[in-house]
Scaffold this motif. Structure first.
Motif, PDB file in Angstrom:
ATOM      1  N   CYS A  20      -4.421 -15.457 -23.559  1.00 53.57           N
ATOM      2  CA  CYS A  20      -4.280 -14.008 -23.396  1.00 53.57           C
ATOM      3  C   CYS A  20      -5.590 -13.381 -22.916  1.00 53.57           C
ATOM      4  CB  CYS A  20      -3.851 -13.361 -24.712  1.00 53.57           C
ATOM      5  SG  CYS A  20      -2.092 -13.540 -25.098  1.00 53.57           S
ATOM      6  N   CYS A  21      -6.718 -13.855 -23.449  1.00 57.52           N
ATOM      7  CA  CYS A  21      -8.014 -13.334 -23.014  1.00 57.52           C
ATOM      8  C   CYS A  21      -8.232 -13.599 -21.527  1.00 57.52           C
ATOM      9  CB  CYS A  21      -9.143 -13.968 -23.823  1.00 57.52           C
ATOM     10  SG  CYS A  21      -9.237 -13.384 -25.528  1.00 57.52           S
ATOM     11  N   ARG A  22      -7.896 -14.786 -21.101  1.00 60.01           N
ATOM     12  CA  ARG A  22      -8.037 -15.105 -19.672  1.00 60.01           C
ATOM     13  C   ARG A  22      -7.112 -14.229 -18.824  1.00 60.01           C
ATOM     14  NH1 ARG A  22      -8.193 -21.507 -21.130  1.00 60.01           N
ATOM     15  NH2 ARG A  22     -10.462 -21.677 -21.457  1.00 60.01           N
ATOM     16  N   GLU A  23      -5.926 -13.965 -19.370  1.00 54.12           N
ATOM     17  CA  GLU A  23      -4.981 -13.082 -18.676  1.00 54.12           C
ATOM     18  C   GLU A  23      -5.536 -11.657 -18.591  1.00 54.12           C
ATOM     19  OE1 GLU A  23      -0.942 -12.816 -16.989  1.00 54.12           O
ATOM     20  OE2 GLU A  23      -2.309 -14.446 -17.482  1.00 54.12           O
ATOM     21  N   ILE A  24      -6.179 -11.223 -19.649  1.00 53.23           N
ATOM     22  CA  ILE A  24      -6.792  -9.890 -19.667  1.00 53.23           C
ATOM     23  C   ILE A  24      -7.788  -9.748 -18.528  1.00 53.23           C
ATOM     24  CG2 ILE A  24      -8.455  -8.463 -20.943  1.00 53.23           C
ATOM     25  CD1 ILE A  24      -7.004  -9.445 -23.530  1.00 53.23           C
ATOM     26  N   PHE A  25      -8.644 -10.761 -18.366  1.00 50.50           N
ATOM     27  CA  PHE A  25      -9.656 -10.687 -17.310  1.00 50.50           C
ATOM     28  C   PHE A  25      -9.039 -10.826 -15.924  1.00 50.50           C
ATOM     29  CE2 PHE A  25     -12.398 -12.360 -20.875  1.00 50.50           C
ATOM     30  CZ  PHE A  25     -13.079 -11.170 -21.055  1.00 50.50           C
ATOM     31  N   SER A  26      -8.077 -11.704 -15.767  1.00 50.23           N
ATOM     32  CA  SER A  26      -7.475 -11.900 -14.446  1.00 50.23           C
ATOM     33  C   SER A  26      -6.720 -10.658 -13.990  1.00 50.23           C
ATOM     34  CB  SER A  26      -6.536 -13.115 -14.457  1.00 50.23           C
ATOM     35  OG  SER A  26      -5.387 -12.871 -15.251  1.00 50.23           O
ATOM     36  N   ARG A  27      -6.171  -9.904 -14.951  1.00 45.23           N
ATOM     37  CA  ARG A  27      -5.434  -8.685 -14.613  1.00 45.23           C
ATOM     38  C   ARG A  27      -6.318  -7.444 -14.596  1.00 45.23           C
ATOM     39  NH1 ARG A  27       0.050  -9.148 -14.636  1.00 45.23           N
ATOM     40  NH2 ARG A  27       0.913 -11.117 -15.421  1.00 45.23           N
ATOM     41  N   LYS A  28      -7.623  -7.636 -14.862  1.00 44.53           N
ATOM     42  CA  LYS A  28      -8.556  -6.504 -14.903  1.00 44.53           C
ATOM     43  C   LYS A  28      -8.080  -5.441 -15.894  1.00 44.53           C
ATOM     44  CE  LYS A  28     -11.101  -8.255 -11.635  1.00 44.53           C
ATOM     45  NZ  LYS A  28     -12.443  -8.817 -11.936  1.00 44.53           N
ATOM     46  N   CYS A  29      -7.596  -5.899 -17.028  1.00 45.44           N
ATOM     47  CA  CYS A  29      -7.076  -5.009 -18.063  1.00 45.44           C
ATOM     48  C   CYS A  29      -8.197  -4.705 -19.052  1.00 45.44           C
ATOM     49  CB  CYS A  29      -5.893  -5.675 -18.774  1.00 45.44           C
ATOM     50  SG  CYS A  29      -5.165  -4.694 -20.079  1.00 45.44           S
TER      51      CYS A  29
END
Length: 445
Positions: free
Chosen positions: A359-368
């Motif tokens: 989820c953390c990696r997803e946060i960064f990839s989505r610029k969230c």
């Protein structure tokens, strides 16, 4: 003989009087205070605002202001830059950052000095600039100053947009009685200010914060008497007001009103219901609403799934929450800040560190942009589980995405001190602000 506009304004004021009732004395907006008039120096204002050198000089000025943490220096630098350059005054974000920072320091006097210094430009500016000054006082939770600024605007700028900015300022400060007074008095004394549907939607939002929600329903009837047609926002605001207060029977009346007026409920309408059901612990009923939306429409969005995830997490049913998260992605919705803020801490609590890491990696990839504490919780849990390299990767990604060093760091090991504990977060805050400013500039290019 009174003009038709004045008669309509007077009639509207009489009808409003029957809606707005409160035991609290109504606040009267203050008279505008005289502002110091800065004299624009000869030079840049008279020259064309173009060319690489001028853009570079403006960028340097903006960076200096973003970096400045001394309130008095910030104000003086801001006034000098805005007085000298029309291009500076066109930059909305620097105004918002400066006012927000001064407000965070508790320097209302500095906020007033900064905004008042802009008033001499009102005669030659466009409507958007005038609206911005009123709105900025709202962002600083200074509604009386917003009211004074509105009343001091040149006649050409006393528009419904400026009026709406003033109403929003009262809402942000939660001064609902003062808002009601302004809604009655300003259109009555300024016939050119004719409340729009957007104005009434702000009013409805304010009335939904009061104990007696029936006044919010009355506002719908008042809109229609004034020849305005309530829209989805009007009814969705009512739905949120009733569901947030657990008044399901009254919410059903709103659904009936929408049906009678052929207003098609949208996803936000159903999200209000989902929010109410989850708050009441009626998770199975919320599931039924989602299933109906998937079948008949409108289709659920990220907020819809977030409400269901929140409900399952609240009941400790993490497996069901994970399934909803998967469904969210499968159905073409993007997980957002609300998704991650809800589910990641639950993953950490349950020891599901692989899922939390993903989820953390997803946060960064989505610029969230999420709260730093969420990421720090994952980093700390990874270190405790001896997964130090993975924890470091989250911290490094945080650096690249402008998260402050002071708030996101590797926790010290036993007997050691953190190597970033003493570092200030000034540089990171500046980088984040400058990065956002560059992003805004690229969008406008």
């Amino acid at each position: 003989m009174a003009s038709p506009a004045a008669a309509a304004a007077s009639s509207r004021a009489r009808r409003l009087s029957s809606i707005f009732s409160s035991s609290t004395p109504r606040a009267k907006p203050p008279k505008p205070e005289p502002a110091a008039t800065p004299k624009a120096p000869a030079g840049e204002e008279a020259k064309p605002n173009s060319g690489p050198k001028r853009r570079k000089a403006l960028r340097k000025i903006l960076q200096d202001i973003f970096r400045e943490r001394d309130p008095d220096k910030l104000v003086s630098e801001f006034i000098a830059a805005s007085t000298a350059s029309q291009r500076f005054r066109d930059r909305h974000r620097v105004y918002e950052v400066a006012v927000s920072r001064l407000a965070s320091f508790g320097r209302c006097d500095a906020v007033a000095a900064l905004i008042d210094s802009q008033k001499p430009f009102l005669e030659d500016c466009n409507e958007g600039f005038a609206v911005r000054l009123v709105r900025l006082y709202g962002r600083a939770y200074m509604p009386s100053h917003a009211a004074a600024t509105f009343r001091g605007l040149p006649p050409k700028h006393k528009s419904v947009m400026a009026f709406n900015a003033l109403l929003a300022a009262y809402v942000e400060a939660r001064e609902f009685d003062a808002l009601a007074t302004a809604f009655e008095e300003i259109p009555a004394s300024h016939p050119t200010v004719v409340p729009s549907v957007y104005s009434y939607n702000i009013l409805i939002s304010a009335l939904c914060q009061k104990p007696n929600l029936s006044a919010a329903l009355d506002a719908i009837a008042l809109m229609e008497k004034c020849g305005l047609i309530p829209d989805n926002v009007s009814f969705n605001t009512l739905l949120n007001g009733f569901y947030n207060n657990g008044r399901f029977d009254d919410a059903e009346k709103v659904w009936e009103m929408m049906k009678e007026r052929n207003v098609e409920p949208d996803t936000k309408s159903y999200n209000a219901k989902l929010r109410g059901l989850v708050a009441e612990g009626r998770i199975e009923d919320a599931v039924a609403v989602i299933e109906r939306m998937q079948k008949d429409g409108p289709k659920p969005d990220s907020v819809s799934y977030n409400e269901l995830i929140r409900g399952y997490c609240k009941e400790g049913r993490l497996d069901e929450a994970k399934k909803v998260y998967d469904d969210l992605v499968k159905n073409g919705c993007a997980p957002n800040r609300g998704t991650f803020q809800t589910i990641v801490p639950r993953f950490v609590e349950a020891g599901e560190l692989d899922l939390a890491l993903n989820c953390c990696r997803e946060i960064f990839s989505r610029k969230c942009r999420v709260q730093c504490s969420l990421l720090q919780g994952v980093v700390t849990a990874l270190v405790a589980a001896s997964r130090v390299e993975e924890a470091k990767s989250i911290v490094e990604l945080g650096r690249k995405n402008y998260y402050p060093r002071k708030s996101l760091k590797m926790p010290p090991r036993t007997g050691e001190e953190s190597d970033v504990e003493a570092e200030p977060d000034l540089e990171d805050s500046v980088l984040y602000e400058e990065g956002c400013d560059e992003e805004e500039e690229s969008k406008n290019a």
